[in-house]
Design a protein around this motif. Structure first.
Motif, PDB file in Angstrom:
ATOM      1  N   LEU A  23      -1.034   4.337  -0.454  1.00  0.00           N
ATOM      2  CA  LEU A  23       0.219   4.446   0.282  1.00  0.00           C
ATOM      3  C   LEU A  23       0.886   5.804   0.142  1.00  0.00           C
ATOM      4  O   LEU A  23       1.444   6.319   1.107  1.00  0.00           O
ATOM      5  CB  LEU A  23       1.195   3.348  -0.170  1.00  0.00           C
ATOM      6  CG  LEU A  23       0.728   1.913   0.051  1.00  0.00           C
ATOM      7  CD1 LEU A  23       1.699   0.934  -0.593  1.00  0.00           C
ATOM      8  CD2 LEU A  23       0.564   1.620   1.539  1.00  0.00           C
ATOM      9  N   SER A  24       0.879   6.383  -1.037  1.00  0.00           N
ATOM     10  CA  SER A  24       1.538   7.679  -1.236  1.00  0.00           C
ATOM     11  C   SER A  24       1.033   8.338  -2.510  1.00  0.00           C
ATOM     12  O   SER A  24       0.460   7.677  -3.375  1.00  0.00           O
ATOM     13  CB  SER A  24       3.059   7.506  -1.305  1.00  0.00           C
ATOM     14  OG  SER A  24       3.701   8.753  -1.179  1.00  0.00           O
ATOM     15  N   PHE A  44      10.186   8.085  -1.190  1.00  0.00           N
ATOM     16  CA  PHE A  44       9.063   8.992  -0.973  1.00  0.00           C
ATOM     17  C   PHE A  44       9.283   9.825   0.288  1.00  0.00           C
ATOM     18  O   PHE A  44       9.843   9.343   1.271  1.00  0.00           O
ATOM     19  CB  PHE A  44       7.753   8.204  -0.800  1.00  0.00           C
ATOM     20  CG  PHE A  44       7.220   7.629  -2.071  1.00  0.00           C
ATOM     21  CD1 PHE A  44       6.265   8.304  -2.813  1.00  0.00           C
ATOM     22  CD2 PHE A  44       7.667   6.394  -2.528  1.00  0.00           C
ATOM     23  CE1 PHE A  44       5.772   7.768  -3.997  1.00  0.00           C
ATOM     24  CE2 PHE A  44       7.181   5.850  -3.705  1.00  0.00           C
ATOM     25  CZ  PHE A  44       6.230   6.536  -4.441  1.00  0.00           C
ATOM     26  N   ASP A  45       8.783  11.042   0.245  1.00  0.00           N
ATOM     27  CA  ASP A  45       8.838  11.923   1.397  1.00  0.00           C
ATOM     28  C   ASP A  45       7.787  11.534   2.433  1.00  0.00           C
ATOM     29  O   ASP A  45       8.054  11.559   3.640  1.00  0.00           O
ATOM     30  CB  ASP A  45       8.626  13.371   0.942  1.00  0.00           C
ATOM     31  CG  ASP A  45       8.799  14.370   2.066  1.00  0.00           C
ATOM     32  OD1 ASP A  45       9.699  14.175   2.914  1.00  0.00           O
ATOM     33  OD2 ASP A  45       8.046  15.364   2.100  1.00  0.00           O
ATOM     34  N   LYS A  46       6.590  11.165   1.980  1.00  0.00           N
ATOM     35  CA  LYS A  46       5.482  10.822   2.876  1.00  0.00           C
ATOM     36  C   LYS A  46       4.833   9.525   2.413  1.00  0.00           C
ATOM     37  O   LYS A  46       4.646   9.311   1.213  1.00  0.00           O
ATOM     38  CB  LYS A  46       4.413  11.917   2.863  1.00  0.00           C
ATOM     39  CG  LYS A  46       4.876  13.258   3.334  1.00  0.00           C
ATOM     40  CD  LYS A  46       3.752  14.271   3.171  1.00  0.00           C
ATOM     41  CE  LYS A  46       4.323  15.661   3.109  1.00  0.00           C
ATOM     42  NZ  LYS A  46       3.442  16.613   2.472  1.00  0.00           N
ATOM     43  N   VAL A  47       4.453   8.697   3.386  1.00  0.00           N
ATOM     44  CA  VAL A  47       3.717   7.459   3.122  1.00  0.00           C
ATOM     45  C   VAL A  47       2.656   7.334   4.213  1.00  0.00           C
ATOM     46  O   VAL A  47       2.901   7.700   5.365  1.00  0.00           O
ATOM     47  CB  VAL A  47       4.665   6.232   3.127  1.00  0.00           C
ATOM     48  CG1 VAL A  47       3.893   4.935   3.086  1.00  0.00           C
ATOM     49  CG2 VAL A  47       5.637   6.303   1.963  1.00  0.00           C
ATOM     50  N   CYS A  72       1.704  -2.733   4.897  1.00  0.00           N
ATOM     51  CA  CYS A  72       0.395  -2.200   4.546  1.00  0.00           C
ATOM     52  C   CYS A  72      -0.596  -2.493   5.678  1.00  0.00           C
ATOM     53  O   CYS A  72      -0.681  -3.634   6.142  1.00  0.00           O
ATOM     54  CB  CYS A  72      -0.080  -2.851   3.245  1.00  0.00           C
ATOM     55  SG  CYS A  72      -1.774  -2.432   2.796  1.00  0.00           S
ATOM     56  N   VAL A  73      -1.360  -1.472   6.103  1.00  0.00           N
ATOM     57  CA  VAL A  73      -2.350  -1.694   7.157  1.00  0.00           C
ATOM     58  C   VAL A  73      -3.556  -2.477   6.647  1.00  0.00           C
ATOM     59  O   VAL A  73      -4.279  -3.074   7.433  1.00  0.00           O
ATOM     60  CB  VAL A  73      -2.830  -0.383   7.821  1.00  0.00           C
ATOM     61  CG1 VAL A  73      -1.693   0.342   8.514  1.00  0.00           C
ATOM     62  CG2 VAL A  73      -3.549   0.531   6.845  1.00  0.00           C
ATOM     63  N   GLY A  74      -3.773  -2.485   5.342  1.00  0.00           N
ATOM     64  CA  GLY A  74      -4.915  -3.190   4.777  1.00  0.00           C
ATOM     65  C   GLY A  74      -4.760  -4.694   4.768  1.00  0.00           C
ATOM     66  O   GLY A  74      -5.697  -5.434   5.082  1.00  0.00           O
ATOM     67  N   CYS A  75      -3.555  -5.173   4.434  1.00  0.00           N
ATOM     68  CA  CYS A  75      -3.369  -6.622   4.286  1.00  0.00           C
ATOM     69  C   CYS A  75      -2.140  -7.168   5.006  1.00  0.00           C
ATOM     70  O   CYS A  75      -1.946  -8.378   5.057  1.00  0.00           O
ATOM     71  CB  CYS A  75      -3.297  -6.994   2.812  1.00  0.00           C
ATOM     72  SG  CYS A  75      -1.856  -6.310   1.961  1.00  0.00           S
ATOM     73  N   GLY A  76      -1.307  -6.291   5.543  1.00  0.00           N
ATOM     74  CA  GLY A  76      -0.127  -6.738   6.281  1.00  0.00           C
ATOM     75  C   GLY A  76       1.091  -7.052   5.428  1.00  0.00           C
ATOM     76  O   GLY A  76       2.132  -7.446   5.954  1.00  0.00           O
ATOM     77  N   SER A  77       0.999  -6.859   4.115  1.00  0.00           N
ATOM     78  CA  SER A  77       2.139  -7.131   3.230  1.00  0.00           C
ATOM     79  C   SER A  77       3.249  -6.123   3.471  1.00  0.00           C
ATOM     80  O   SER A  77       2.991  -4.933   3.668  1.00  0.00           O
ATOM     81  CB  SER A  77       1.721  -7.026   1.767  1.00  0.00           C
ATOM     82  OG  SER A  77       0.779  -7.992   1.440  1.00  0.00           O
ATOM     83  N   ILE A  78       4.494  -6.600   3.428  1.00  0.00           N
ATOM     84  CA  ILE A  78       5.619  -5.679   3.493  1.00  0.00           C
ATOM     85  C   ILE A  78       5.691  -4.936   2.157  1.00  0.00           C
ATOM     86  O   ILE A  78       5.598  -5.545   1.094  1.00  0.00           O
ATOM     87  CB  ILE A  78       6.938  -6.412   3.818  1.00  0.00           C
ATOM     88  CG1 ILE A  78       8.067  -5.409   4.006  1.00  0.00           C
ATOM     89  CG2 ILE A  78       7.273  -7.446   2.789  1.00  0.00           C
ATOM     90  CD1 ILE A  78       9.329  -6.001   4.585  1.00  0.00           C
ATOM     91  N   ILE A  99      11.011   4.075   1.477  1.00  0.00           N
ATOM     92  CA  ILE A  99      11.203   3.344   0.227  1.00  0.00           C
ATOM     93  C   ILE A  99       9.977   2.463   0.003  1.00  0.00           C
ATOM     94  O   ILE A  99       9.565   1.721   0.900  1.00  0.00           O
ATOM     95  CB  ILE A  99      12.458   2.444   0.276  1.00  0.00           C
ATOM     96  CG1 ILE A  99      13.725   3.282   0.236  1.00  0.00           C
ATOM     97  CG2 ILE A  99      12.434   1.416  -0.859  1.00  0.00           C
ATOM     98  CD1 ILE A  99      14.037   3.927  -1.100  1.00  0.00           C
ATOM     99  N   LEU A 100       9.371   2.581  -1.169  1.00  0.00           N
ATOM    100  CA  LEU A 100       8.339   1.623  -1.603  1.00  0.00           C
ATOM    101  C   LEU A 100       8.965   0.796  -2.703  1.00  0.00           C
ATOM    102  O   LEU A 100       9.489   1.341  -3.684  1.00  0.00           O
ATOM    103  CB  LEU A 100       7.087   2.340  -2.115  1.00  0.00           C
ATOM    104  CG  LEU A 100       6.269   3.101  -1.075  1.00  0.00           C
ATOM    105  CD1 LEU A 100       5.081   3.786  -1.735  1.00  0.00           C
ATOM    106  CD2 LEU A 100       5.800   2.180   0.045  1.00  0.00           C
ATOM    107  N   GLU A 101       8.933  -0.520  -2.526  1.00  0.00           N
ATOM    108  CA  GLU A 101       9.474  -1.412  -3.544  1.00  0.00           C
ATOM    109  C   GLU A 101       8.478  -1.472  -4.691  1.00  0.00           C
ATOM    110  O   GLU A 101       7.303  -1.784  -4.503  1.00  0.00           O
ATOM    111  CB  GLU A 101       9.723  -2.795  -2.956  1.00  0.00           C
ATOM    112  CG  GLU A 101      10.818  -2.784  -1.901  1.00  0.00           C
ATOM    113  CD  GLU A 101      11.170  -4.161  -1.421  1.00  0.00           C
ATOM    114  OE1 GLU A 101      11.792  -4.914  -2.193  1.00  0.00           O
ATOM    115  OE2 GLU A 101      10.806  -4.491  -0.281  1.00  0.00           O
ATOM    116  N   ARG A 102       8.930  -1.118  -5.886  1.00  0.00           N
ATOM    117  CA  ARG A 102       8.033  -0.994  -7.048  1.00  0.00           C
ATOM    118  C   ARG A 102       7.300  -2.292  -7.352  1.00  0.00           C
ATOM    119  O   ARG A 102       6.150  -2.265  -7.772  1.00  0.00           O
ATOM    120  CB  ARG A 102       8.845  -0.504  -8.257  1.00  0.00           C
ATOM    121  CG  ARG A 102       8.005  -0.093  -9.428  1.00  0.00           C
ATOM    122  CD  ARG A 102       7.072   1.072  -9.076  1.00  0.00           C
ATOM    123  NE  ARG A 102       6.193   1.370 -10.192  1.00  0.00           N
ATOM    124  CZ  ARG A 102       4.971   0.851 -10.349  1.00  0.00           C
ATOM    125  NH1 ARG A 102       4.483   0.009  -9.469  1.00  0.00           N
ATOM    126  NH2 ARG A 102       4.237   1.167 -11.388  1.00  0.00           N
TER     127      ARG A 102
END
Length: 127
Positions: A23-24, A44-47, A72-78, A99-102
């Motif tokens: 993702l980043s 994040f600046d880029k994802v 996520c393009v791999g599994c569709g998870s937010i 924002i990526l949720e940790r």
């Protein structure tokens, strides 16, 4: 349906905790001082390797923002959201950032973050 082409990143990578899609990069991390419903969140600046949902107005701690959820393009998870617009002048730096949720990603060391539940520290923040 076409074949999925995901970008593979080189370096210290944050990835989806469900399918490990990249993702980043750690070098694109701008701040660890954000929060989400599930606990810590990172700016994040880029994802890469995400799709976006519908634009919506969301009231956050820092005011009203126009955001899109990112998946996520791999599994569709937010996995978080992207700031499309900030209504307050002092929040404009967030526009176009992610924002990526940790809780929903693996850190560069492959470690998972577990949120604090009912006052108990149930995880570590080793990134």
């Amino acid at each position: 349906m076409g074949k999925l082409f995901a970008i593979t990143l080189d370096g210290r990578v944050y990835s989806c905790k469900h399918c490990e899609t990249h993702l980043s990069l750690a070098e694109d991390l701008m701040s660890r001082n954000f929060s989400s419903r599930h606990g810590k969140a990172y700016l994040f600046d880029k994802v890469v390797n995400v799709t976006v949902g519908e634009k919506e107005e969301r009231l956050m701690i820092t005011g009203m923002h126009t955001v899109v959820d990112i998946f996520c393009v791999g599994c569709g998870s937010i996995v978080g959201w992207k700031y499309e617009a900030a209504h307050d002048k002092d929040q404009k730096y967030k526009e176009g950032k992610f924002i990526l949720e940790r809780f929903k990603v693996l850190g560069p060391d492959g470690g998972i973050y577990l949120p604090v539940v009912e006052g108990h520290d149930s995880g570590s923040e080793e990134d």
